[in-house]
Motif scaffolding. Sequence first.
Motif, PDB file in Angstrom:
ATOM      1  N   PRO A  62       0.681  -1.027   0.045  1.00  0.00           N
ATOM      2  CA  PRO A  62       0.168   0.102   0.012  1.00  0.00           C
ATOM      3  C   PRO A  62       0.789   1.308  -0.066  1.00  0.00           C
ATOM      4  O   PRO A  62       2.105   1.426   0.725  1.00  0.00           O
ATOM      5  N   LEU A  63       0.420   2.343  -0.864  1.00  0.00           N
ATOM      6  CA  LEU A  63       1.015   3.537  -0.900  1.00  0.00           C
ATOM      7  C   LEU A  63       0.676   4.659   0.306  1.00  0.00           C
ATOM      8  O   LEU A  63       1.560   5.389   0.725  1.00  0.00           O
ATOM      9  N   GLU A  64      -0.237   4.323   0.600  1.00  0.00           N
ATOM     10  CA  GLU A  64      -0.739   5.231   1.724  1.00  0.00           C
ATOM     11  C   GLU A  64      -0.690   6.559   1.442  1.00  0.00           C
ATOM     12  O   GLU A  64      -0.078   7.247   2.428  1.00  0.00           O
ATOM     13  N   ASN A  79       8.137   1.153   5.000  1.00  0.00           N
ATOM     14  CA  ASN A  79       8.783   1.647   6.255  1.00  0.00           C
ATOM     15  C   ASN A  79       9.854   2.540   5.641  1.00  0.00           C
ATOM     16  O   ASN A  79      11.058   2.102   5.472  1.00  0.00           O
ATOM     17  N   LEU A  80       9.373   3.939   5.569  1.00  0.00           N
ATOM     18  CA  LEU A  80      10.366   4.947   5.019  1.00  0.00           C
ATOM     19  C   LEU A  80      11.581   5.112   5.730  1.00  0.00           C
ATOM     20  O   LEU A  80      11.340   5.332   6.955  1.00  0.00           O
ATOM     21  N   PRO A 137      16.497  14.873  -0.795  1.00  0.00           N
ATOM     22  CA  PRO A 137      15.542  13.628  -0.369  1.00  0.00           C
ATOM     23  C   PRO A 137      16.132  12.536  -1.007  1.00  0.00           C
ATOM     24  O   PRO A 137      15.966  12.332  -2.100  1.00  0.00           O
ATOM     25  N   ASP A 138      16.590  11.596  -0.285  1.00  0.00           N
ATOM     26  CA  ASP A 138      16.862  10.304  -0.977  1.00  0.00           C
ATOM     27  C   ASP A 138      15.660   9.263  -1.286  1.00  0.00           C
ATOM     28  O   ASP A 138      14.794   9.581  -0.793  1.00  0.00           O
ATOM     29  N   SER A 139      16.019   8.810  -2.278  1.00  0.00           N
ATOM     30  CA  SER A 139      14.924   8.038  -3.097  1.00  0.00           C
ATOM     31  C   SER A 139      15.236   6.908  -3.703  1.00  0.00           C
ATOM     32  O   SER A 139      16.310   6.123  -3.472  1.00  0.00           O
ATOM     33  N   TRP A 146       5.695  11.406  -2.230  1.00  0.00           N
ATOM     34  CA  TRP A 146       6.792  11.352  -3.018  1.00  0.00           C
ATOM     35  C   TRP A 146       7.867  10.516  -2.830  1.00  0.00           C
ATOM     36  O   TRP A 146       8.256   9.711  -3.767  1.00  0.00           O
ATOM     37  N   LEU A 147       8.131  10.302  -1.769  1.00  0.00           N
ATOM     38  CA  LEU A 147       9.334   9.492  -1.299  1.00  0.00           C
ATOM     39  C   LEU A 147       8.802   8.240  -1.557  1.00  0.00           C
ATOM     40  O   LEU A 147       9.410   7.222  -1.718  1.00  0.00           O
ATOM     41  N   ARG A 148       7.483   7.745  -1.380  1.00  0.00           N
ATOM     42  CA  ARG A 148       6.923   6.380  -1.614  1.00  0.00           C
ATOM     43  C   ARG A 148       6.746   6.191  -3.143  1.00  0.00           C
ATOM     44  O   ARG A 148       7.256   5.063  -3.647  1.00  0.00           O
TER      45      ARG A 148
END
Lengths: 385, 285
Positions: free
Chosen positions: B72-74, B183-184, B192-194, B82-84
Amino acid sequence: MNIMYIVQHWPSLFETYMCREVQWMKNRGHKVAVVSLGSEGPMGFRGVSGYIDPSALGLDEVPVLRLEAKHLSKDEMAGEANSFARRHNADLIDAHFAREPAEVACDVHAASGIPFTVRMRGGDVHSNTSPKLGSIVDRASAICPVSQFLADVLVGRRKLKSAPNGIPADVSPGKLRVLPYNLSAKYLSREPAKQSDDVQIVGSIGRLVPLKRFQDIIAAVAGLSREFPGLRLLIIGGGVLEADLLEQARRLGVADRVEITGFKSWDETMHLAGRFHIYVQPSELEGFCLTAVEAAFKGVPLVLSRTGIHEECVEPGTNGYLFDAGDVAALRGHLRSLLSAGANRRREMGSASLEIAGGRFSEENVMPRIESVFQSAISGAALPS
Amino acid sequence: MIKRVDELPAVLTCFAYRREYFAEMEGMLATVREHHPDWPIVAGRGPVEGFDLPTLEVESPLGKSYWTIPVPLELDGSENDWLRVVRVKGWWLAQVWRNCAGLVDADFCRVVWADADARFNGALDIEVEPDAEVVAGPWWHDREGKGLDTICSGLLLFQGAKEGVVGEILNQWSSNCLAQIRNLPVQNKPWPDSDQEVLTEVLGSFSNSAASFSLIKLEMDKYVGYPIKDGKLVKRALVDSWYMIDKMRLPETREAAWPPPEEYRRTAAIGTPLPGWNPDDDRRE
């Protein structure tokens, strides 16, 4: 009909009959969608690459939902499959086969009421049954093993040395129908295979794994080599036992008569099978064994062990012989009979193979039966006999 | 024999998750078709309504399909969205490798990823051994030696046997990205790391293993070049990058009039000011 198939993997190089069935249903005017669970296929094929182009089969317009079983819970898969079923107004779910696909179909049915049918292959019945097999056979509108052998094992009419959990299952006779794998009649040879009194190639096809018992053919051929100097063995397939089998042939002094090809594509396999004069399948256990049917479509006499579809392929004495798996003496005896009978008699038996297999396993005969089962499942009518 | 990638068959892929990216991706694909007319394209658009889990509609020469992202992206409107979403890239590329790379060869895969905000000004000229295991991407060199070197995932090339080491790299990248979506991680970079930092780490771990592959570090200015400086178009790279991140990462910038119109991006002469440019709004320079 709006049919939603649930399969382990779509499209699968090793389950091309699925593509043909979807194509056939689509050509009949039915709307078809596919849920691919992304779960693993048969163990023996892992690591074997291959590719099917759905557009070459006219299937590029069939909507496909791709899931990844290893990352999703059963509830999540059922939820997504149910959403997809709503999107396509599915009238029926057909699960291939009675493991994860049938479990998901059963859950979608519980949530939506959409009827479902289940196709059963060997492993689903004789070795690796679903923990939910009881619920599946209870709730499905039709349970469709691919051979009578499997149907008999499923309901306990036939006993295995060691039955897996859930076998025998309590299946209402009214919902049990055998729906075999099939081949298009275009693959049915017009004439039986040419036979020779000089060279006789005994052929077999399959993964080189213990259950297939290829060592029995090598032993049988070795025992006949002096009597029949033109006798050769061609095994089309690859697998973990390849080196062992070649060593066995060397040990028995028939290395120069035995050829093992390694894995081949279906097209290559069918081309090579055109060299066979006699087909042997000595498997310990099969659910179906499509290769026996493919060989029969080539018009050769068959010598098959009593398992899977084999008993439905052979009328003993007419187009071949049956033997109990592992009985090398019986296998050798049947081969001796065929080799001694001469080219003309083998050709007659090959002709009988064409008639028997063509009548029982041609797509043109089997697909309408599948369609009828689907229609009955949707309408709630009794399944066609 | 070494060849340029534009002389080789390859699958070009991208996905657009969230409506704002749809037109952006169309613009990118138009430039790909112009310079690589023979490359089959696998493009995803999502989310598709009616599914519980995030699902993309996928168009390719194989037909239309729906791919469900298995986590799930929630999305909640925060920066975490964005991070997800960017981390879906690792999973996506593993799926394309597994399901679609056969579009050009049954056993040997060559997949090019381009971000939706990329614009090709010419054919890709990356040089590769056609049958080697290769990962190529623009490389940011950490001149200060803080160990922050990273691949930049706006443009990536993956090439190798379907079950080879590059396939394994993609599977690992996919697994790590999915784990991080659930779990970011704590942000510990100056940016912002990606997904690209995840890929850099995976590439590092495979570089230390026995499995062999070539990592081609491409020039950033050429393959993900940013064309704007001081409010003007100052250059064109082989592949321009129009930094949708500036619009989509933070909730407060999502209504920003960025990137500039497609016509400006494709046809403006060097020196042309950005339409409606306000130096006070410019965060990039």
